[in-house]
Design a protein around this motif. Sequence first.
Motif, PDB file in Angstrom:
ATOM      1  N   ALA A  30     -13.160  15.601 -13.085  1.00 13.44           N
ATOM      2  CA  ALA A  30     -12.619  14.442 -13.812  1.00 13.44           C
ATOM      3  C   ALA A  30     -11.384  13.883 -13.101  1.00 13.44           C
ATOM      4  CB  ALA A  30     -12.292  14.833 -15.247  1.00 13.44           C
ATOM      5  N   LEU A  31     -10.541  14.761 -12.578  1.00 13.73           N
ATOM      6  CA  LEU A  31      -9.353  14.299 -11.858  1.00 13.73           C
ATOM      7  C   LEU A  31      -9.758  13.597 -10.567  1.00 13.73           C
ATOM      8  CD1 LEU A  31      -6.330  13.991 -11.696  1.00 13.73           C
ATOM      9  CD2 LEU A  31      -6.170  16.329 -10.827  1.00 13.73           C
ATOM     10  N   TYR A  32     -10.779  14.084  -9.879  1.00  6.11           N
ATOM     11  CA  TYR A  32     -11.264  13.383  -8.682  1.00  6.11           C
ATOM     12  C   TYR A  32     -11.685  11.963  -9.050  1.00  6.11           C
ATOM     13  CZ  TYR A  32     -11.366  17.903  -6.260  1.00  6.11           C
ATOM     14  OH  TYR A  32     -11.031  19.106  -5.694  1.00  6.11           O
ATOM     15  N   ALA A  33     -12.331  11.792 -10.204  1.00  4.89           N
ATOM     16  CA  ALA A  33     -12.742  10.456 -10.654  1.00  4.89           C
ATOM     17  C   ALA A  33     -11.528   9.585 -10.930  1.00  4.89           C
ATOM     18  CB  ALA A  33     -13.621  10.567 -11.902  1.00  4.89           C
ATOM     19  N   LEU A  34     -10.508  10.151 -11.565  1.00  4.79           N
ATOM     20  CA  LEU A  34      -9.297   9.377 -11.857  1.00  4.79           C
ATOM     21  C   LEU A  34      -8.580   8.950 -10.581  1.00  4.79           C
ATOM     22  CD1 LEU A  34      -7.869  11.319 -14.939  1.00  4.79           C
ATOM     23  CD2 LEU A  34      -8.933   9.045 -14.910  1.00  4.79           C
ATOM     24  N   ILE A  35      -8.594   9.801  -9.582  1.00  2.00           N
ATOM     25  CA  ILE A  35      -7.962   9.452  -8.308  1.00  2.00           C
ATOM     26  C   ILE A  35      -8.716   8.291  -7.665  1.00  2.00           C
ATOM     27  CG2 ILE A  35      -7.381  10.264  -5.980  1.00  2.00           C
ATOM     28  CD1 ILE A  35      -7.124  13.113  -7.338  1.00  2.00           C
ATOM     29  N   ALA A  36     -10.040   8.316  -7.731  1.00  2.00           N
ATOM     30  CA  ALA A  36     -10.827   7.201  -7.193  1.00  2.00           C
ATOM     31  C   ALA A  36     -10.458   5.904  -7.909  1.00  2.00           C
ATOM     32  CB  ALA A  36     -12.318   7.490  -7.328  1.00  2.00           C
ATOM     33  N   LEU A  37     -10.306   5.976  -9.226  1.00  8.03           N
ATOM     34  CA  LEU A  37      -9.919   4.787  -9.984  1.00  8.03           C
ATOM     35  C   LEU A  37      -8.525   4.304  -9.598  1.00  8.03           C
ATOM     36  CD1 LEU A  37     -11.366   5.635 -13.505  1.00  8.03           C
ATOM     37  CD2 LEU A  37     -12.229   3.971 -11.839  1.00  8.03           C
ATOM     38  N   PHE A  38      -7.626   5.249  -9.319  1.00 12.86           N
ATOM     39  CA  PHE A  38      -6.287   4.881  -8.846  1.00 12.86           C
ATOM     40  C   PHE A  38      -6.387   4.053  -7.565  1.00 12.86           C
ATOM     41  CE2 PHE A  38      -3.078   6.012  -5.643  1.00 12.86           C
ATOM     42  CZ  PHE A  38      -1.982   5.376  -6.190  1.00 12.86           C
ATOM     43  N   TYR A  39      -7.232   4.495  -6.634  1.00 10.47           N
ATOM     44  CA  TYR A  39      -7.394   3.765  -5.378  1.00 10.47           C
ATOM     45  C   TYR A  39      -8.067   2.417  -5.587  1.00 10.47           C
ATOM     46  CZ  TYR A  39      -5.847   7.560  -2.311  1.00 10.47           C
ATOM     47  OH  TYR A  39      -5.099   8.494  -1.653  1.00 10.47           O
ATOM     48  N   ALA A  40      -8.712   2.227  -6.735  1.00  6.80           N
ATOM     49  CA  ALA A  40      -9.350   0.946  -7.026  1.00  6.80           C
ATOM     50  C   ALA A  40      -8.352  -0.105  -7.486  1.00  6.80           C
ATOM     51  CB  ALA A  40     -10.437   1.126  -8.092  1.00  6.80           C
ATOM     52  N   LEU A  41      -7.163   0.322  -7.858  1.00  7.69           N
ATOM     53  CA  LEU A  41      -6.146  -0.652  -8.256  1.00  7.69           C
ATOM     54  C   LEU A  41      -5.909  -1.613  -7.097  1.00  7.69           C
ATOM     55  CD1 LEU A  41      -3.599   1.777  -9.954  1.00  7.69           C
ATOM     56  CD2 LEU A  41      -5.233   0.251 -11.090  1.00  7.69           C
ATOM     57  N   PRO A  42      -5.585  -2.833  -7.385  1.00  5.54           N
ATOM     58  CA  PRO A  42      -5.399  -3.805  -6.293  1.00  5.54           C
ATOM     59  C   PRO A  42      -4.103  -3.536  -5.516  1.00  5.54           C
ATOM     60  CG  PRO A  42      -4.915  -4.821  -8.400  1.00  5.54           C
ATOM     61  CD  PRO A  42      -5.425  -3.429  -8.693  1.00  5.54           C
ATOM     62  N   GLY A  47       0.797  -1.228   0.000  1.00  2.38           N
ATOM     63  CA  GLY A  47       0.000   0.000   0.000  1.00  2.38           C
ATOM     64  C   GLY A  47       0.822   1.267   0.000  1.00  2.38           C
ATOM     65  N   ARG A  48       2.084   1.152  -0.349  1.00  3.43           N
ATOM     66  CA  ARG A  48       2.995   2.303  -0.259  1.00  3.43           C
ATOM     67  C   ARG A  48       2.602   3.459  -1.175  1.00  3.43           C
ATOM     68  NH1 ARG A  48       5.074  -1.763  -2.992  1.00  3.43           N
ATOM     69  NH2 ARG A  48       5.956  -1.483  -5.050  1.00  3.43           N
ATOM     70  N   PHE A  49       1.772   3.185  -2.182  1.00  2.00           N
ATOM     71  CA  PHE A  49       1.386   4.251  -3.111  1.00  2.00           C
ATOM     72  C   PHE A  49       0.144   5.013  -2.664  1.00  2.00           C
ATOM     73  CE2 PHE A  49       3.704   1.270  -5.948  1.00  2.00           C
ATOM     74  CZ  PHE A  49       4.775   2.109  -6.223  1.00  2.00           C
ATOM     75  N   PHE A  50      -0.497   4.614  -1.564  1.00  2.00           N
ATOM     76  CA  PHE A  50      -1.685   5.325  -1.102  1.00  2.00           C
ATOM     77  C   PHE A  50      -1.471   6.835  -0.951  1.00  2.00           C
ATOM     78  CE2 PHE A  50      -3.659   1.305   0.767  1.00  2.00           C
ATOM     79  CZ  PHE A  50      -4.627   1.245  -0.221  1.00  2.00           C
ATOM     80  N   PRO A  51      -0.343   7.284  -0.414  1.00  2.00           N
ATOM     81  CA  PRO A  51      -0.162   8.732  -0.244  1.00  2.00           C
ATOM     82  C   PRO A  51      -0.145   9.527  -1.550  1.00  2.00           C
ATOM     83  CG  PRO A  51       1.312   7.555   1.219  1.00  2.00           C
ATOM     84  CD  PRO A  51       0.704   6.530   0.304  1.00  2.00           C
ATOM     85  N   ILE A  52       0.005   8.868  -2.692  1.00  2.00           N
ATOM     86  CA  ILE A  52      -0.043   9.585  -3.975  1.00  2.00           C
ATOM     87  C   ILE A  52      -1.378  10.321  -4.117  1.00  2.00           C
ATOM     88  CG2 ILE A  52      -0.191   9.250  -6.482  1.00  2.00           C
ATOM     89  CD1 ILE A  52       1.947   7.084  -6.182  1.00  2.00           C
ATOM     90  N   GLY A  53      -2.430   9.731  -3.568  1.00  2.00           N
ATOM     91  CA  GLY A  53      -3.748  10.369  -3.634  1.00  2.00           C
ATOM     92  C   GLY A  53      -3.766  11.746  -2.986  1.00  2.00           C
ATOM     93  N   LEU A  54      -2.961  11.933  -1.945  1.00  2.00           N
ATOM     94  CA  LEU A  54      -2.891  13.246  -1.288  1.00  2.00           C
ATOM     95  C   LEU A  54      -2.428  14.311  -2.273  1.00  2.00           C
ATOM     96  CD1 LEU A  54      -1.241  12.123   2.066  1.00  2.00           C
ATOM     97  CD2 LEU A  54      -3.634  12.715   1.706  1.00  2.00           C
ATOM     98  N   GLY A  55      -1.396  13.976  -3.040  1.00  2.00           N
ATOM     99  CA  GLY A  55      -0.911  14.912  -4.057  1.00  2.00           C
ATOM    100  C   GLY A  55      -1.924  15.097  -5.166  1.00  2.00           C
ATOM    101  N   GLY A  56      -2.580  14.009  -5.555  1.00  2.58           N
ATOM    102  CA  GLY A  56      -3.604  14.089  -6.610  1.00  2.58           C
ATOM    103  C   GLY A  56      -4.757  14.984  -6.214  1.00  2.58           C
TER     104      GLY A  56
END
Length: 197
Positions: free
Chosen positions: A178-190, A152-161
Amino acid sequence: MRTSRLEAFCDGVFAIAATLLILELRVPVGSPDLVASLLALWPEYAVYLVSFMTIGIIWVNHHTLLEHCKRVDRPFLYLNLLLLVSVGIVPFPTALVGTYILSPQWATAVLVVYGIGALLIAIAFSGVFFYATADGRLMGDARTARHVRSEGRFFPIGLGGYSLAIALAFFVPVASLALYALIALFYALPLLPIPRS
């Protein structure tokens, strides 16, 4: 303390917040052109989908994290309360964006409010995640905690997003959504591994 009561409470808050989102979608009454009226509601549909996706994906990640936890303690419970408070706020900025995203005067303001809410969720989830994976205390062993933290080390990327999406709201408000939607999709990655039974 075991995780079952926390899971039940969290599931309830996530479910209520997600359900409240739909209450903002109103049926157009007395419109001479129903199709045009329904099409004009696209902002409400768009922000509903982004918000529901955000809440749902947070729930999936939170559920996966709790599946790794063997027990919880008081600080972890309080961190979860902060996460739930921020999730519970989501219907309010969602309604604001749905109503004002096309307003030249208010679109930026409502998307900044929406972004601050999303940023609060990301901060709260990061707190829950990093506390749970700090050592083996909650997960039963340090090896599992290290593995989950590594995944889960990439979770903090969402803060920058989310910070970027807030800044984008000052220039192109619809692109901010649209960027908020893309960030949600990023968090959907396994990102988090599914625990083995």
